[in-house]
Write a protein that holds these residues in place. Structure first.
Motif, PDB file in Angstrom:
ATOM      1  N   LYS A 161       0.825  -1.204   0.000  1.00 36.48           N
ATOM      2  CA  LYS A 161       0.000   0.000   0.000  1.00 36.48           C
ATOM      3  C   LYS A 161       0.863   1.258   0.000  1.00 36.48           C
ATOM      4  N   GLN A 162       1.856   1.282   0.847  1.00 36.31           N
ATOM      5  CA  GLN A 162       2.753   2.424   0.953  1.00 36.31           C
ATOM      6  C   GLN A 162       4.186   1.917   0.957  1.00 36.31           C
ATOM      7  N   HIS A 356       6.496   6.089  11.500  1.00 37.93           N
ATOM      8  CA  HIS A 356       5.514   5.510  12.420  1.00 37.93           C
ATOM      9  C   HIS A 356       4.458   6.538  12.814  1.00 37.93           C
ATOM     10  N   ALA A 357       4.896   7.732  13.165  1.00 39.07           N
ATOM     11  CA  ALA A 357       3.955   8.757  13.596  1.00 39.07           C
ATOM     12  C   ALA A 357       2.980   9.118  12.483  1.00 39.07           C
ATOM     13  N   GLY A 358       3.494   9.201  11.255  1.00 38.50           N
ATOM     14  CA  GLY A 358       2.624   9.536  10.141  1.00 38.50           C
ATOM     15  C   GLY A 358       1.570   8.484   9.879  1.00 38.50           C
ATOM     16  N   ALA A 360       0.540   6.052  12.045  1.00 37.80           N
ATOM     17  CA  ALA A 360      -0.327   5.871  13.200  1.00 37.80           C
ATOM     18  C   ALA A 360      -1.343   6.998  13.329  1.00 37.80           C
ATOM     19  N   GLY A 361      -0.951   8.202  12.902  1.00 37.73           N
ATOM     20  CA  GLY A 361      -1.838   9.337  13.073  1.00 37.73           C
ATOM     21  C   GLY A 361      -2.776   9.596  11.920  1.00 37.73           C
ATOM     22  N   ILE A 362      -2.324   9.296  10.695  1.00 37.82           N
ATOM     23  CA  ILE A 362      -3.131   9.598   9.502  1.00 37.82           C
ATOM     24  C   ILE A 362      -3.022   8.442   8.519  1.00 37.82           C
ATOM     25  N   GLU A 363      -3.531   7.290   8.902  1.00 34.68           N
ATOM     26  CA  GLU A 363      -3.377   6.073   8.114  1.00 34.68           C
ATOM     27  C   GLU A 363      -3.976   6.180   6.723  1.00 34.68           C
ATOM     28  N   LYS A 364      -5.011   7.010   6.532  1.00 33.53           N
ATOM     29  CA  LYS A 364      -5.715   7.011   5.260  1.00 33.53           C
ATOM     30  C   LYS A 364      -5.072   7.917   4.220  1.00 33.53           C
TER      31      LYS A 364
END
Length: 374
Positions: A161-162, A356-358, A360-364
Protein backbone atom coordinates in the motif's frame (compact mmCIF):
# COMPACT_ATOMS: atom_id res chain seq x y z
CA UNK A 1 7.12 2.87 22.74
CA UNK A 2 7.42 -0.90 22.31
CA UNK A 3 9.10 -1.91 19.05
CA UNK A 4 9.17 -5.56 17.97
CA UNK A 5 11.60 -6.78 15.32
CA UNK A 6 11.43 -10.13 13.51
CA UNK A 7 14.69 -10.82 11.68
CA UNK A 8 16.83 -13.67 10.40
CA UNK A 9 19.46 -13.05 13.06
CA UNK A 10 20.70 -10.35 15.37
CA UNK A 11 23.19 -12.76 16.95
CA UNK A 12 25.11 -13.74 13.80
CA UNK A 13 26.67 -11.62 11.08
CA UNK A 14 28.11 -14.64 9.23
CA UNK A 15 27.35 -13.79 5.56
CA UNK A 16 24.53 -11.68 6.97
CA UNK A 17 25.13 -7.97 6.55
CA UNK A 18 21.57 -7.11 7.56
CA UNK A 19 22.57 -7.78 11.16
CA UNK A 20 24.93 -4.77 11.06
CA UNK A 21 22.18 -2.23 10.47
CA UNK A 22 19.55 -3.90 12.63
CA UNK A 23 21.92 -4.01 15.61
CA UNK A 24 22.62 -0.31 15.17
CA UNK A 25 18.94 0.57 14.91
CA UNK A 26 18.04 -1.53 17.96
CA UNK A 27 20.72 0.02 20.17
CA UNK A 28 19.79 3.54 19.04
CA UNK A 29 16.15 2.91 19.91
CA UNK A 30 17.17 1.54 23.29
CA UNK A 31 19.36 4.57 23.94
CA UNK A 32 16.30 6.75 23.42
CA UNK A 33 14.34 4.85 26.02
CA UNK A 34 12.22 2.63 23.78
CA UNK A 35 11.40 -0.99 24.62
CA UNK A 36 12.89 -3.17 21.86
CA UNK A 37 12.04 -6.88 21.49
CA UNK A 38 13.86 -8.99 18.85
CA UNK A 39 12.82 -12.45 17.64
CA UNK A 40 14.86 -14.76 15.40
CA UNK A 41 14.79 -18.46 14.45
CA UNK A 42 17.02 -20.77 16.45
CA UNK A 43 18.01 -22.58 13.24
CA UNK A 44 18.74 -19.63 10.95
CA UNK A 45 21.40 -20.43 8.35
CA UNK A 46 23.68 -17.58 9.43
CA UNK A 47 23.77 -18.68 13.05
CA UNK A 48 24.13 -22.37 12.14
CA UNK A 49 27.07 -21.69 9.81
CA UNK A 50 28.76 -19.47 12.36
CA UNK A 51 28.52 -22.14 15.05
CA UNK A 52 29.59 -24.85 12.59
CA UNK A 53 32.73 -22.94 11.62
CA UNK A 54 33.66 -21.33 14.94
CA UNK A 55 31.69 -23.01 17.71
CA UNK A 56 29.18 -21.65 20.20
CA UNK A 57 31.85 -19.38 21.67
CA UNK A 58 31.65 -17.26 18.50
CA UNK A 59 28.30 -15.98 19.74
CA UNK A 60 29.94 -14.49 22.83
CA UNK A 61 31.61 -11.74 20.84
CA UNK A 62 28.47 -9.96 19.79
CA UNK A 63 27.12 -10.11 23.32
CA UNK A 64 30.26 -8.38 24.63
CA UNK A 65 30.16 -5.80 21.84
CA UNK A 66 26.44 -5.09 22.28
CA UNK A 67 25.69 -5.73 25.98
CA UNK A 68 22.42 -3.82 25.78
CA UNK A 69 21.00 -6.02 22.99
CA UNK A 70 19.17 -9.31 23.36
CA UNK A 71 17.31 -11.61 21.00
CA UNK A 72 14.74 -14.29 21.71
CA UNK A 73 15.19 -17.44 19.63
CA UNK A 74 12.24 -19.57 18.59
CA UNK A 75 11.73 -22.92 16.86
CA UNK A 76 9.13 -23.29 14.15
CA UNK A 77 6.97 -20.19 14.51
CA UNK A 78 7.04 -17.85 17.51
CA UNK A 79 4.13 -17.34 19.88
CA UNK A 80 2.79 -14.27 18.10
CA UNK A 81 0.22 -13.38 20.74
CA UNK A 82 3.01 -13.10 23.30
CA UNK A 83 5.51 -11.50 20.91
CA UNK A 84 3.10 -8.79 19.72
CA UNK A 85 1.57 -8.02 23.09
CA UNK A 86 1.76 -4.28 23.74
CA UNK A 87 3.58 -3.55 20.45
CA UNK A 88 3.38 -0.06 18.95
CA UNK A 89 5.61 -0.70 15.94
CA UNK A 90 6.50 -4.05 14.34
CA UNK A 91 9.28 -4.48 11.76
CA UNK A 92 9.42 -7.72 9.77
CA UNK A 93 12.62 -8.19 7.78
CA UNK A 94 12.35 -9.88 4.39
CA UNK A 95 14.73 -12.72 5.42
CA UNK A 96 11.82 -14.36 7.24
CA UNK A 97 9.76 -17.32 5.98
CA UNK A 98 6.60 -16.39 4.05
CA UNK A 99 4.36 -18.18 6.55
CA UNK A 100 5.63 -16.00 9.40
CA UNK A 101 5.26 -12.83 7.33
CA UNK A 102 1.67 -13.77 6.50
CA UNK A 103 0.82 -14.77 10.07
CA UNK A 104 1.96 -11.41 11.44
CA UNK A 105 -0.10 -9.64 8.79
CA UNK A 106 -3.15 -11.61 9.87
CA UNK A 107 -2.62 -10.47 13.46
CA UNK A 108 -2.72 -6.87 12.25
CA UNK A 109 -5.88 -7.50 10.21
CA UNK A 110 -7.50 -9.13 13.21
CA UNK A 111 -7.29 -5.89 15.14
CA UNK A 112 -3.64 -5.54 16.08
CA UNK A 113 -3.12 -2.02 17.39
CA UNK A 114 0.39 -1.57 16.00
CA UNK A 115 1.98 -0.16 12.87
CA UNK A 116 3.32 -3.06 10.78
CA UNK A 117 6.15 -2.55 8.31
CA UNK A 118 7.96 -4.98 5.97
CA UNK A 119 11.69 -4.22 5.68
CA UNK A 120 13.56 -5.16 2.47
CA UNK A 121 17.35 -4.89 2.18
CA UNK A 122 18.08 -7.28 -0.67
CA UNK A 123 18.00 -7.55 -4.47
CA UNK A 124 15.52 -10.44 -4.67
CA UNK A 125 12.83 -8.19 -6.17
CA UNK A 126 14.88 -8.30 -9.38
CA UNK A 127 17.00 -11.45 -9.01
CA UNK A 128 14.23 -13.69 -7.64
CA UNK A 129 10.86 -11.91 -7.89
CA UNK A 130 8.98 -15.16 -7.30
CA UNK A 131 10.44 -15.25 -3.80
CA UNK A 132 8.99 -11.82 -3.08
CA UNK A 133 5.62 -12.74 -4.57
CA UNK A 134 5.36 -15.51 -2.00
CA UNK A 135 5.13 -12.89 0.72
CA UNK A 136 1.52 -11.99 1.53
CA UNK A 137 1.62 -8.40 2.76
CA UNK A 138 -2.09 -8.07 3.53
CA UNK A 139 -2.35 -6.21 6.81
CA UNK A 140 1.00 -4.44 6.41
CA UNK A 141 0.90 -0.67 6.65
CA UNK A 142 3.83 -0.31 4.30
CA UNK A 143 7.27 -1.38 3.10
CA UNK A 144 10.63 0.07 4.07
CA UNK A 145 12.95 -0.37 1.06
CA UNK A 146 16.66 0.42 1.27
CA UNK A 147 16.74 2.34 -1.99
CA UNK A 148 14.43 4.33 -4.24
CA UNK A 149 14.73 1.92 -7.16
CA UNK A 150 13.80 -1.02 -4.94
CA UNK A 151 10.85 0.97 -3.61
CA UNK A 152 9.67 1.65 -7.15
CA UNK A 153 9.72 -2.08 -7.88
CA UNK A 154 7.33 -2.68 -5.00
CA UNK A 155 5.02 0.11 -6.08
CA UNK A 156 5.02 -0.88 -9.76
CA UNK A 157 4.21 -4.50 -8.88
CA UNK A 158 1.45 -3.47 -6.49
CA UNK A 159 3.04 -5.41 -3.64
CA UNK A 160 2.35 -2.84 -0.93
CA UNK A 161 0.00 0.00 0.00
CA UNK A 162 2.75 2.42 0.95
CA UNK A 163 6.48 2.29 0.27
CA UNK A 164 9.06 4.39 2.04
CA UNK A 165 12.78 4.65 1.24
CA UNK A 166 14.85 3.75 4.30
CA UNK A 167 18.55 3.42 3.51
CA UNK A 168 20.98 1.51 5.63
CA UNK A 169 23.51 3.51 7.66
CA UNK A 170 26.49 3.23 9.99
CA UNK A 171 26.25 2.51 13.68
CA UNK A 172 28.51 5.38 14.69
CA UNK A 173 28.71 4.18 18.29
CA UNK A 174 30.78 1.30 16.88
CA UNK A 175 32.10 2.57 13.55
CA UNK A 176 34.34 5.54 14.26
CA UNK A 177 37.97 6.55 13.65
CA UNK A 178 40.58 4.94 15.90
CA UNK A 179 43.51 7.35 15.43
CA UNK A 180 45.80 5.68 17.96
CA UNK A 181 45.97 2.37 16.08
CA UNK A 182 49.20 1.61 14.21
CA UNK A 183 48.93 1.02 10.45
CA UNK A 184 50.15 -2.48 9.66
CA UNK A 185 48.99 -2.85 6.06
CA UNK A 186 48.11 -0.95 2.92
CA UNK A 187 44.69 -2.23 1.85
CA UNK A 188 41.86 -4.14 3.48
CA UNK A 189 38.68 -5.50 1.93
CA UNK A 190 35.90 -6.89 4.11
CA UNK A 191 33.32 -8.76 2.07
CA UNK A 192 31.89 -12.18 1.29
CA UNK A 193 32.29 -13.99 -2.01
CA UNK A 194 28.70 -13.52 -3.15
CA UNK A 195 27.85 -16.56 -5.29
CA UNK A 196 29.76 -15.28 -8.34
CA UNK A 197 27.78 -12.02 -8.27
CA UNK A 198 31.07 -10.11 -8.39
CA UNK A 199 33.81 -12.67 -9.08
CA UNK A 200 35.04 -10.91 -12.24
CA UNK A 201 34.84 -7.54 -10.53
CA UNK A 202 36.91 -8.75 -7.57
CA UNK A 203 39.65 -9.87 -9.92
CA UNK A 204 39.63 -6.59 -11.87
CA UNK A 205 39.26 -4.17 -8.96
CA UNK A 206 40.98 -6.01 -6.11
CA UNK A 207 43.42 -8.80 -6.88
CA UNK A 208 44.96 -7.34 -10.04
CA UNK A 209 45.55 -3.81 -8.67
CA UNK A 210 47.03 -5.25 -5.49
CA UNK A 211 49.30 -7.50 -7.51
CA UNK A 212 50.34 -4.66 -9.83
CA UNK A 213 51.18 -2.31 -6.98
CA UNK A 214 52.70 -4.91 -4.68
CA UNK A 215 50.48 -3.84 -1.78
CA UNK A 216 50.31 -5.39 1.66
CA UNK A 217 46.65 -6.39 1.52
CA UNK A 218 44.21 -8.38 3.65
CA UNK A 219 40.79 -9.82 2.79
CA UNK A 220 38.13 -10.91 5.29
CA UNK A 221 34.96 -12.80 4.41
CA UNK A 222 33.35 -16.19 3.97
CA UNK A 223 32.21 -18.60 1.27
CA UNK A 224 35.32 -18.16 -0.87
CA UNK A 225 35.80 -21.11 -3.28
CA UNK A 226 39.22 -22.67 -3.73
CA UNK A 227 39.73 -20.85 -7.03
CA UNK A 228 39.21 -17.50 -5.31
CA UNK A 229 41.54 -18.42 -2.47
CA UNK A 230 44.19 -19.44 -4.98
CA UNK A 231 43.80 -16.09 -6.77
CA UNK A 232 44.23 -14.19 -3.52
CA UNK A 233 47.35 -16.17 -2.67
CA UNK A 234 48.84 -15.60 -6.12
CA UNK A 235 48.27 -11.86 -5.73
CA UNK A 236 50.03 -11.89 -2.34
CA UNK A 237 46.81 -11.09 -0.44
CA UNK A 238 46.39 -12.48 3.07
CA UNK A 239 43.01 -14.17 3.52
CA UNK A 240 41.78 -14.07 7.13
CA UNK A 241 38.31 -15.62 6.88
CA UNK A 242 35.28 -14.49 8.87
CA UNK A 243 35.58 -11.21 10.73
CA UNK A 244 33.01 -10.40 13.43
CA UNK A 245 31.45 -7.12 12.43
CA UNK A 246 32.28 -5.46 15.73
CA UNK A 247 35.98 -5.99 14.92
CA UNK A 248 35.76 -4.27 11.51
CA UNK A 249 36.62 -0.76 12.83
CA UNK A 250 39.95 -2.07 14.13
CA UNK A 251 40.66 -3.76 10.79
CA UNK A 252 39.95 -0.50 8.97
CA UNK A 253 42.14 1.43 11.40
CA UNK A 254 45.11 -0.87 10.75
CA UNK A 255 45.07 -0.18 6.99
CA UNK A 256 45.50 2.88 4.80
CA UNK A 257 42.78 2.32 2.21
CA UNK A 258 39.81 0.10 1.42
CA UNK A 259 37.73 -0.66 -1.68
CA UNK A 260 34.05 -1.13 -2.49
CA UNK A 261 33.16 -3.83 -5.02
CA UNK A 262 29.35 -3.89 -5.39
CA UNK A 263 27.46 -6.98 -6.42
CA UNK A 264 26.30 -7.04 -10.03
CA UNK A 265 22.52 -7.06 -9.35
CA UNK A 266 22.79 -3.72 -7.59
CA UNK A 267 24.91 -2.11 -10.29
CA UNK A 268 22.76 -3.34 -13.16
CA UNK A 269 19.20 -3.42 -11.82
CA UNK A 270 19.09 -1.49 -8.55
CA UNK A 271 21.37 1.54 -8.93
CA UNK A 272 21.85 3.88 -6.04
CA UNK A 273 22.15 1.19 -3.35
CA UNK A 274 25.66 0.77 -1.89
CA UNK A 275 26.65 -2.00 0.45
CA UNK A 276 26.52 -1.06 4.12
CA UNK A 277 30.32 -1.35 4.13
CA UNK A 278 30.51 2.02 2.33
CA UNK A 279 28.73 3.72 5.23
CA UNK A 280 30.81 1.81 7.79
CA UNK A 281 34.16 2.46 6.12
CA UNK A 282 33.54 6.18 5.73
CA UNK A 283 32.40 6.34 9.37
CA UNK A 284 35.79 4.86 10.36
CA UNK A 285 37.70 7.53 8.46
CA UNK A 286 39.46 5.25 5.96
CA UNK A 287 39.86 6.42 2.35
CA UNK A 288 37.75 4.37 -0.06
CA UNK A 289 37.94 3.63 -3.78
CA UNK A 290 34.87 2.12 -5.42
CA UNK A 291 34.32 0.00 -8.49
CA UNK A 292 31.61 1.53 -10.73
CA UNK A 293 28.17 2.21 -9.29
CA UNK A 294 25.72 5.07 -9.77
CA UNK A 295 24.85 7.19 -6.77
CA UNK A 296 21.47 8.04 -8.28
CA UNK A 297 20.07 9.37 -5.02
CA UNK A 298 22.96 11.66 -4.20
CA UNK A 299 23.77 9.92 -0.94
CA UNK A 300 27.39 11.03 -0.85
CA UNK A 301 28.83 14.43 -1.76
CA UNK A 302 31.64 14.56 -4.29
CA UNK A 303 34.95 13.76 -2.67
CA UNK A 304 33.57 11.22 -0.18
CA UNK A 305 35.41 8.49 -2.11
CA UNK A 306 37.07 7.94 -5.47
CA UNK A 307 35.37 6.05 -8.31
CA UNK A 308 37.38 3.73 -10.57
CA UNK A 309 35.97 2.91 -14.00
CA UNK A 310 38.31 -0.05 -14.54
CA UNK A 311 41.14 -1.94 -12.90
CA UNK A 312 43.82 0.37 -14.24
CA UNK A 313 42.08 3.41 -12.76
CA UNK A 314 41.65 1.54 -9.48
CA UNK A 315 45.41 1.02 -9.36
CA UNK A 316 46.05 4.71 -10.10
CA UNK A 317 43.65 5.83 -7.38
CA UNK A 318 45.14 3.45 -4.82
CA UNK A 319 48.67 4.62 -5.62
CA UNK A 320 47.60 8.27 -5.31
CA UNK A 321 45.93 7.75 -1.94
CA UNK A 322 48.92 5.91 -0.52
CA UNK A 323 51.34 8.64 -1.60
CA UNK A 324 49.31 11.87 -1.25
CA UNK A 325 48.61 12.92 2.33
CA UNK A 326 46.41 15.84 1.26
CA UNK A 327 44.24 13.56 -0.88
CA UNK A 328 43.86 11.13 2.02
CA UNK A 329 42.91 13.90 4.42
CA UNK A 330 40.32 15.34 2.03
CA UNK A 331 38.65 11.99 1.43
CA UNK A 332 38.57 11.20 5.15
CA UNK A 333 37.07 14.57 6.09
CA UNK A 334 34.41 14.54 3.38
CA UNK A 335 33.43 10.93 4.03
CA UNK A 336 33.18 11.44 7.78
CA UNK A 337 31.08 14.56 7.33
CA UNK A 338 28.66 12.70 5.05
CA UNK A 339 28.08 10.02 7.69
CA UNK A 340 27.81 12.39 10.63
CA UNK A 341 25.42 14.72 8.83
CA UNK A 342 23.21 12.21 6.97
CA UNK A 343 23.94 8.51 7.38
CA UNK A 344 24.11 7.33 10.98
CA UNK A 345 21.68 4.94 12.63
CA UNK A 346 20.50 7.93 14.65
CA UNK A 347 19.36 9.58 11.41
CA UNK A 348 17.54 6.40 10.39
CA UNK A 349 15.78 6.14 13.74
CA UNK A 350 14.59 9.73 13.29
CA UNK A 351 13.16 8.69 9.92
CA UNK A 352 11.60 5.51 11.32
CA UNK A 353 9.86 7.31 14.16
CA UNK A 354 8.54 9.94 11.74
CA UNK A 355 7.18 7.20 9.47
CA UNK A 356 5.51 5.51 12.42
CA UNK A 357 3.96 8.76 13.60
CA UNK A 358 2.62 9.54 10.14
CA UNK A 359 1.02 6.13 9.66
CA UNK A 360 -0.33 5.87 13.20
CA UNK A 361 -1.84 9.34 13.07
CA UNK A 362 -3.13 9.60 9.50
CA UNK A 363 -3.38 6.07 8.11
CA UNK A 364 -5.72 7.01 5.26
CA UNK A 365 -3.40 9.53 3.64
CA UNK A 366 -1.52 8.33 0.53
CA UNK A 367 2.07 7.20 0.75
CA UNK A 368 5.04 9.43 0.08
CA UNK A 369 6.05 10.02 -3.51
CA UNK A 370 9.31 8.34 -4.49
CA UNK A 371 12.16 9.99 -6.27
CA UNK A 372 12.64 8.56 -9.77
CA UNK A 373 15.56 6.33 -10.67
CA UNK A 374 18.10 8.11 -12.84
Amino acid sequence: MRIVLFCHSLQSCWNHGNAHFLRGIARELLARGHDVRVHEPVDGWSRLNLVRDHGEEALLGWRRAYPELSSESYAGLPDLDAALDGADLVLVHEWNPPELVAAIGQKRLAGGRFVLLFHDTHHRTVSDPEAIRRFVLDGYDGVLAFGACLAERYRAAGWAKQVRVWHEAADTRLFRPLPGVEKTGDLVWIGNWGDDERSEELEAFLTEPVRALGLAATVYGVRYPETALDALEEAGIAYRGWLPNHEAPLAFARHRVTVHVPRRPYVEALPGIPTIRVFEALACGIPLVSAPWRDTEGLFPEGSFLLARDGAEMARHLRAILHDADLRAGLIATGLAAIRERHSCAHRVDELLAIHAGIAGIEKEPGLELRPCA
